[in-house]
Design a protein around this motif. Structure first.
Motif, short mmCIF file in Angstrom:
data_model
loop_
_atom_site.label_atom_id
_atom_site.label_comp_id
_atom_site.label_asym_id
_atom_site.label_seq_id
_atom_site.Cartn_x
_atom_site.Cartn_y
_atom_site.Cartn_z
N VAL A 77 33.70 26.08 2.49
CA VAL A 77 33.79 27.50 1.36
C VAL A 77 32.52 28.46 1.60
N GLU A 78 32.78 29.12 1.43
CA GLU A 78 31.81 29.96 1.35
C GLU A 78 31.18 30.88 0.25
N GLY A 79 29.95 30.81 -0.53
CA GLY A 79 29.01 31.12 -1.46
C GLY A 79 28.11 31.71 -1.18
N ASN A 80 27.35 33.25 -1.90
CA ASN A 80 26.52 33.62 -1.84
C ASN A 80 26.27 34.39 -3.18
#
Lengths: 244, 346, 466
Positions: B283-286
């Protein structure tokens, strides 16, 4: 002349979409090939399929290098066979200096420990030829490099790793005139009668600085015409419309 | 004392952000029907609907209040495309208490505006639940606007369920009320569901904003974007709690969260707790939050063009809000909001 | 793409278990008699005994935290809070009993002292067994000794500072610490004295079902500077051990302190440690923290910037593997104008391990012109693990610059492909990326620890998936 790369009836997908639809291309030692084509024709898919990029899948056809089927090889093994690919958008890898990376990669490529002093000297010479700021080798790999610096760093890596076949994917795009000259100079330095270069590009600018043996026009996943440098000239004047 | 709007993950009590405590708020239990409510929709509107529970919400007391005492309920099943669903609640001297339940079952694309506005100086009370189901492939646009007067209490629980390939654009414009307490929950179960939540808050005098936004990503390739822009004047106080929760199985999901708080007074208080929770690797979380005063250089630049400082300040704040306000297609509503923001910044 | 496995820390050297031999081990559990007995064993002055007994009352009145990792496995009734080793305090390694010395030898402590340290303290279970410092520092008035000696010899200083930075009622485990504390280091660096090479204290807990409660008190006086290193380890037992140390740091005006910690407790350890620093005018504290060990950690070093122009930096990495729940982070209170803080936190979760970054930034109303920037990055190495980011940002005034950024994700496939196209194998590529990820932290560690940390990040392919 020894055959380096041979692709037969290559079909490949980018993600789910079929991009290459039966491409044939053979490259021998000592040759410089150019593949040109409009956006979306499959230029990047061509380079990435050879290199087994997980985002692309070869669905049919064959890719051989020096007579050996390399389709099932992992990317690093393909590199070790002597193929190099310069990236359109080189990745930034924090935490490792460019010099240490080059040294590490060179060691892996040659399966020999690298003598750091001579190696560094050699790298610095190349950098001078490429008009690169010598401080860049201390910086982390591609991190904070400008677009031009990244492209030159790709050419530097090509010179350092000294492959048999260099595939340059849009190495000229986004560069100014001086940078293009420098990159061309790097390619000239690299080129000899035992290796080969495959330049993938959508414009003809870089070709005015290089001696080219074959120009291929790639449209909709197939090579539709092959000629010499005069073909590039024709494209420059008339565009791709005729071949679509 | 009322303790509401729990943060999904507790942290140290000393940080004072696990929930919000409110003194002197009375939850009305005996209410008459709320007359100045107008509902427009080309689809069927049912008023007799059962209130179902909430996964998060603002807490038991407020939920119970809606279940037992709601004086305005509406359920719209969108079977045919509806670009103009409006639910307007204009409070007047006789109608100051609204206990409200809205359910929208979107089977087709829809635009929804829900507006709460005081046309009275009297203290108003809103306890509202807005539930939305975005069915497969549906694109739904929701705007919630709070323009209550500054002695009012505003409680709003928003709960959304997103099915496969649905696209929920949610916009919250929170300008009014003394205490404005919001809870937002998106349950993103459907593959490739997309939720874009953008919000503006503007606090002045003694206004309190307690904002608790939660998105749970469950389906593969789900995507959530939370963008919150706010400004605080005078003694205003804001708590922002934003949670993006990557649940197991949400491969290739993406979540972005951004909150920007402009502080316009040295007594304004801003607390932010932007959380990323993750039990999935692919996943990509920012997230990012920032707060501080306005950029002096920008103000100087604008002033050098002959605009006074107060106007320059307003200009910059409105510029930051602009992108979010532009989502509102209804020009009348947008202009009304612009004027309102202008007025409240004076 | 195949999955990677990051090897566990080679724990062999940490796992050397000595026989549970001791001169005295207090009965398990906690009550007034036990605290009084510890106080008697330690020959406490009356004022210290009072602190202990009062703290016990506070301990009994406080609840366990209602947030964070599960602490239910910790049974205070089964923990011995005081274990006196069979050794007195020595100033020469030769006098340390063979078995204990061998342990520290294996951990490389005397070696490090000869090579790169200005002074060393070594604690074994509840007591410090070795303490020494270079002659010239002694001459400059630097004090570096065990905490008990400090209580005896510098009672006025200790009375003024002990449990003043960290209040006894801060939380339940601080109260516990104050009631049963034993061992630890005391450092005083006089005005203007710059200690160029680091001091190091090493804490080793050998005894099973016991607790370590060392107290570290450091005062860096005006204009002075110090680098202090703290190392911790323990062999693994099946039962839970407890570490509830307390670190109080006073960095006076214009002073500088760098506090480095390598925490490598065994995976049966509950590490519930408390660390705080009070920072004066134009002074600075830098924290460098590597958290690798323990079963559960709750550790949030805190900088209280009380003086105008005070600064702090926090650089930390947390690495949670199988069975570990490491809840770490940083707290900073900006209490004066022109203060600044920089936070750089990284975490790696693998094989079901859980990392939480939990933090507080508070900029108080009077802290005009203060700056704070926070960056945290989390790397997930597989989908069994967990990584949470829970930062509270409490901004109480307008004349500030505050920004916070966080990222979560896995190793980028694109980066791996790029490196592989240069001839690196997949595992080499991944190892390079993970080392690069950790590099901003490892470069801040003392060299020998940085090497150790890099060795930790050795990877092997675990077999291809999908």
């Amino acid at each position: 002349m020894k055959t380096l790369l041979e692709m037969k009836d290559l079909h490949a997908n980018a993600g789910e979409k079929e991009i290459l639809k039966g491409l044939n291309l053979t490259i021998h030692e000592g040759e410089v090939h150019v593949v040109m084509g409009p956006n979306g024709a499959g230029k990047s898919t061509l380079a990435n399929s050879i290199f087994h990029n997980p985002e692309y899948t070869v669905t049919a056809g064959s890719i051989e290098f020096e007579g050996e089927n390399i389709q099932d090889f992992t990317t690093d093994k393909i590199a070790k066979k002597g193929i190099f690919m310069s990236f359109q958008l080189p990745e930034e890898i924090p935490g490792i200096s460019t010099l240490n990376f080059l040294k590490f990669a060179k060691g892996k490529m040659t399966d020999r420990p690298v003598k750091i002093f001579e190696f560094k000297k050699q790298v610095e010479e190349y950098m001078q030829e490429l008009n690169m700021n010598p401080k860049l080798i201390e910086r982390n790999l591609n991190v904070g490099f400008s677009g031009g610096e990244k492209k030159k760093n790709e050419i530097l890596q090509m010179l350092v790793l000294n492959p048999k076949l260099a595939i340059l994917d849009e190495t000229d795009s986004g560069l100014d005139v001086d940078a293009i000259k420098t990159v061309s100079k790097g390619i000239e330095m690299f080129k000899n009668d035992k290796n080969a270069v495959l330049i993938i590009t959508h414009n003809t600018r870089i070709l005015s600085h290089l001696k080219v043996d074959y120009v291929h026009i790639l449209v909709d996943g197939k090579i539709v015409k092959t000629g010499d440098s005069r073909l590039a000239k024709e494209i420059e004047e008339n565009g791709y419309a005729k071949y679509k | 004392m009322l303790k509401v709007n729990r943060t999904p993950v507790r942290t140290s009590r000393n940080f004072k952000i696990n929930n919000i405590k409110l003194e002197d708020v009375n939850i009305p239990e005996k209410v008459w029907s709320f007359k100045p409510a107008t509902i427009t929709s080309s689809n069927l509107v049912e008023n007799n609907v059962a209130v179902s529970g909430l996964t998060y919400g603002l807490g038991d007391s407020l939920l119970k209040n809606v279940m037992q005492c709601a004086n305005h309920k509406a359920k719209i099943t969108v079977d045919k495309q509806d670009k103009d669903i409006k639910m307007i609640y204009h409070f007047d001297d006789e109608n100051t208490n609204l206990i409200n339940y809205i359910e929208i079952d979107a089977k087709e694309n829809a635009n929804v505006i829900v507006e709460y506005k005081s046309n009275t100086e009297k203290e108003c009370f809103v306890n509202s639940i807005i539930k939305i189901v975005a069915c497969q492939q549906v694109m739904i646009n929701v705007f919630v606007i709070n323009l209550l007067n500054e002695s009012s209490n505003f409680f709003l629980a928003m709960e959304n369920s997103l099915e496969e390939n649905s696209n929920l654009q949610y916009t919250v414009i929170d300008l009014g009320a003394k205490n404005s307490i919001q809870n937002y929950y998106a349950n993103m179960t459907g593959e490739s569901a997309n939720n874009d939540l953008q919000a503006i808050y503007l606090g002045r005098k003694n206004q309190l904003k307690d904002i608790n936004y939660i998105a749970e990503l469950r389906g593969q390739k789900t995507n959530v974007n939370i963008d919150v822009q706010g400004a605080l004047k005078d003694n205003a106080k804001k708590n922002f709690k934003g949670t993006i929760d990557f649940k197991k199985g949400c491969k290739k999901a993406k979540g972005d969260e951004n909150e920007y708080c402009m502080l316009l007074s040295d007594r304004a208080k801003s607390i932010a707790l932007p959380m990323l929770l993750c039990t999935e690797d692919d996943v990509e979380g920012n997230h990012s939050t920032a707060s501080g005063k306005l950029n002096e250089k920008e103000i100087f630049y604008i002033m050098s063009r002959g605009i006074n400082k107060q106007e320059a300040t307003k200009l910059i704040i409105k510029a930051r809000f602009q992108k979010i306000l532009e989502r509102i297609c209804d020009e009348e509503v947008r202009n009304e909001l612009m004027e309102e923001i202008d007025r409240r910044l004076d | 793409m195949s999955k990677i496995q990051v090897e566990d820390i080679n724990r062999n050297i940490y796992d050397i278990k000595n026989e549970d031999e001791y001169a005295f081990k207090i009965q398990k559990g906690l009550n007034r008699e036990i605290v009084e007995e510890i106080s008697r064993q330690k020959n406490d002055p009356e004022w210290m005994k009072e602190i202990r007994l009062k703290a016990l009352e506070t301990y009994n009145s406080l609840e366990l935290p209602t947030w964070g990792p599960d602490l239910s496995e910790l049974k205070m009734d089964e923990i011995a809070t005081y274990v006196k080793p069979k050794s007195k305090l020595n100033t020469s390694w030769d006098d340390v009993p063979e078995e204990i010395k061998n342990t520290f030898d294996t951990l490389g402590i005397p070696e490090a002292e000869r090579k790169s340290l200005a002074g060393v303290g070594a604690q074994y279970d509840s007591e410090v067994v070795y303490h020494s410092m270079k002659e010239d520092l002694l001459k400059q008035g630097v004090i570096y000794t065990d905490m008990e000696t400090a209580v005896r010899e510098y009672p006025e200083i200790v009375k003024n500072y002990f449990m003043k930075c960290v209040p006894v009622n801060d939380h339940k485990f601080v109260a516990l610490h104050a009631a049963v504390w034993s061992g630890g280091s005391f450092v005083y660096v006089p005005k203007g004295v710059k200690v160029d090479i680091p001091l190091q204290s090493y804490f080793r807990l050998n005894s099973p079902e016991s607790g370590q409660f060392e107290h570290t008190l450091i005062i860096v006086d005006e204009g002075a500077s110090l680098h202090f290193i703290e190392g911790c380890s323990a062999p693994k037992y099946n039962k839970v051990n407890l570490h509830a140390g307390c670190v109080e740091l006073y960095v006076k005006d214009n002073a500088y302190l760098r506090y480095s910690t390598i925490e490598n407790w065994s995976k049966n350890m509950m590490n519930l440690n408390t660390k705080k620093a009070i920072v004066g005018k134009n002074a600075q504290i830098d924290w460098v923290t590597g958290s690798f060990g323990s079963k559960v950690s709750m550790l949030y070093p805190m900088s209280i910037l009380n003086g105008e122009g005070a600064k702090t930096e926090y650089t930390g990495i947390t690495f949670a593997g199988k069975g570990q729940n490491l809840d770490t982070g940083f707290k900073v209170i900006h209490n004066a104008p022109n203060t600044s803080s920089v936070v750089n936190s990284k975490s790696i979760s693998k094989e079901g391990g859980a990392c939480t970054y939990r933090a507080l930034v508070r900029i108080a109303e009077n802290a005009k012109q203060s700056k704070c920037s926070v960056s945290c990055e989390s790397l997930m190495l597989d989908d069994n693990s967990r990584s949470d980011t829970i930062p509270v940002n409490d901004i109480q005034t307008d004349e500030v610059e505050f920004s916070h950024e966080a990222k979560i994700g896995k190793i980028s496939d694109k980066e791996i492909f790029y490196l592989m196209s240069r001839g690196l194998s997949e595992e080499d590529a991944k190892a390079m990326i993970v080392r690069g990820f950790a590099y901003p932290i490892s470069k801040e560690l003392p060299v020998e620890y940085a090497v150790e940390m890099n060795n930790l990040i050795n990877m092997e392919l675990k077999g291809a998936i999908g």
